[in-house]
Design an enzyme around this catalytic site. Structure first.
Site, PDB file in Angstrom:
ATOM      1  N   ASN A 148      89.234  96.490  82.548  1.00 52.91           N
ATOM      2  CA  ASN A 148      90.176  96.438  81.427  1.00 52.91           C
ATOM      3  C   ASN A 148      89.571  95.753  80.194  1.00 52.91           C
ATOM      4  OD1 ASN A 148      90.230  93.773  82.200  1.00 52.91           O
ATOM      5  ND2 ASN A 148      92.288  93.819  83.049  1.00 52.91           N
ATOM      6  N   ARG A 286      92.127  82.898  77.764  1.00 48.64           N
ATOM      7  CA  ARG A 286      93.025  82.125  78.632  1.00 48.64           C
ATOM      8  C   ARG A 286      93.779  81.107  77.779  1.00 48.64           C
ATOM      9  NH1 ARG A 286      92.900  85.746  81.445  1.00 48.64           N
ATOM     10  NH2 ARG A 286      92.172  85.952  83.573  1.00 48.64           N
ATOM     11  N   GLN A 315     101.513  80.726  83.684  1.00 50.00           N
ATOM     12  CA  GLN A 315     102.078  82.072  83.571  1.00 50.00           C
ATOM     13  C   GLN A 315     102.924  82.370  84.800  1.00 50.00           C
ATOM     14  OE1 GLN A 315      98.784  84.242  80.750  1.00 50.00           O
ATOM     15  NE2 GLN A 315      99.141  85.091  82.728  1.00 50.00           N
ATOM     16  N   HIS A 334     101.384  88.495  79.092  1.00 47.81           N
ATOM     17  CA  HIS A 334      99.991  88.841  79.429  1.00 47.81           C
ATOM     18  C   HIS A 334      99.894  90.352  79.726  1.00 47.81           C
ATOM     19  CE1 HIS A 334      96.186  87.336  81.728  1.00 47.81           C
ATOM     20  NE2 HIS A 334      95.939  88.399  80.996  1.00 47.81           N
TER      21      HIS A 334
END
Ligand code: NDP
Length: 386
Positions: A148, A286, A315, A334
């Protein structure tokens, strides 16, 4: 027979499967560095373009696993001692998780997971796994490197343009029935001619530089290892010896370094004091790379003109996380690395890793993070055991 415990984000609130906007996704054969896309044997178990990253999508793994006599548990319930994750962890052989909805594999959880042999990150970024504990317990940790990276790079470019051009507030004004052009444009600029810098020029950072070049910006980068002279020439990019040197001259800064203890809180009050007033900061690496409250202070004081990203800590972010409401931001959950296009690649990569593991064949070195009690493959190049 193995027990595979898969922690995925919840289904759409509108139900599963969703109504798809498109009928297919382009077929990508390889990545810019020559690496090939995942190539599992046999059927994929899903149609590329389907939503498979959520619980009902099961990464398309059920058919393959059950046909081979394995058990698959899929859940989004991962918090607290009574969670489905904690209930099944002691008897699981394999745990699969995604950075978007991370099943934090802490040292305590790893100690309880007596049967665990393999932890797969369906995506990229295994900092939700305590890699030291994983190596001490002889686990293999693997992720789907490059699956990704371009998805994230595209997201960065989108965020650069949307912040600099003040897209989100202008869209909101249109949505609300307004037409006050002055309100829309009083914070809107052209990207052309700006100085754009990336802190880390690895797979994603380099792809971002390449995508920003056609906007006729001045490119800058910092990375512990300098890019080749050929790439520097291709990009006409200025190398900086330190992140501090880069932030002093850039109008837009992209943060793309991995999270290590040494990079945690890299953007704190001290760093923001060095940043050119009115700079924009993009962070899809991050959340913990930035000091949460220092970001808010920098936006409120105007030192930063905007902040955007899709990564938070922890998260999912709590409802009262200040990044949800701070001014001049373009935060999303995210999502950058889990477009339907990306899911097809990282689900295929997860299947390839599982097939190799069960058939006792080597996992591609580019997918290995920890193996044989130490960092291995990509892990040895990109991670630290601390
Ligand atoms: P790479 O490993 O390809 O690149 C990371 C780069 O960071 C390397 O060039 C490395 O340098 C450099 N680096 C290492 N230490 C530092 C440091 N202290 N300061 C600055 N740079 C440093 O990773 P990717 O580009 O694939 O991914 C980068 C990060 O993006 C990941 O770690 C992950 O956290 C995040 N990510 C986020 C996603 C999302 O969905 N939002 C999806 C995928 C990844 P060198 O190797 O030369 O030492």
């Amino acid at each position: 027979m193995a027990k595979v415990l898969c922690v995925l984000y919840p289904d759409p609130v509108t139900g599963y499967p969703p109504a798809y906007a498109r009928d297919d996704v382009p077929v990508i054969k390889g990545y810019p560095n020559g690496q090939t896309v995942p190539s599992p044997a046999g059927e994929l178990g899903f149609k590329p373009g389907e939503l498979i990253g959520c619980v009902s999508g099961e990464l398309g793994l059920r058919k393959y696993l059950e046909a081979n006599g394995h058990e698959l548990i899929v859940t989004s319930d991962k918090e607290g001692a009574d969670s489905v994750l904690d209930k099944h962890l002691p008897t699981a052989d394999v745990v699969i998780s995604q950075p978007f909805w991370p099943a934090y594999l802490t040292a305590e959880r790893i100690a309880k997971a007596k049967n665990l042999k393999l932890a797969i990150t369906a995506g990229i970024g295994s900092d939700h796994v305590d890699l030291k504990a994983a190596s001490e317990h002889g686990l293999t940790v693997a992720e789907v490197t490059f699956s990704n990276s371009i998805s994230v790079a595209e997201h960065v470019v989108m965020m650069v343009l949307s912040l600099v051009r003040n897209y989100l507030p202008s869209h909101q004004i249109a949505n609300n029935g307004g037409w006050n052009i002055a309100d829309c444009v009083s914070r809107s600029y052209d990207v052309e001619g700006m100085h754009f810098g990336t802190i880390a020029a690895g797979r994603i950072g380099l792809a971002v530089l390449r995508r920003m070049k056609p906007f006729d910006v001045h490119l800058h980068y910092y990375d512990p290892h300098r890019l080749s002279p050929e790439i520097e020439k291709e990009l006409n990019a200025t190398f900086h010896e330190t992140p501090e040197s880069l932030v002093k001259v850039c109008d837009v800064i992209n943060l793309q370094t991995p999270l290590y203890p040494s990079t945690q809180g890299m953007f704190d009050d001290k760093m923001f004091a060095l940043v050119k007033r009115g700079a924009y900061l993009i962070n899809t690496a991050r959340g913990a790379l930035c000091d949460r409250d220092a970001v808010v202070r920098a936006l409120e004081s105007g030192q930063l003109a905007g902040y955007a990203g899709d990564v938070w800590f922890p998260q999912p972010a709590p409802i009262d996380h200040p990044w949800r409401r701070m001014p001049n931001q373009g935060m999303t959950p995210h999502v950058s690395g889990t477009s339907l296009s990306a899911q097809a690649r990282y689900a295929a990569g997860t299947l390839e890793i599982l097939q190799n593991f069960f058939e006792k064949k080597p996992i591609r070195p580019e997918y290995l993070i920890v193996d044989g009690g130490n960092l291995a493959g990509t892990g040895a190049a990109s991670y630290k055991l601390t």
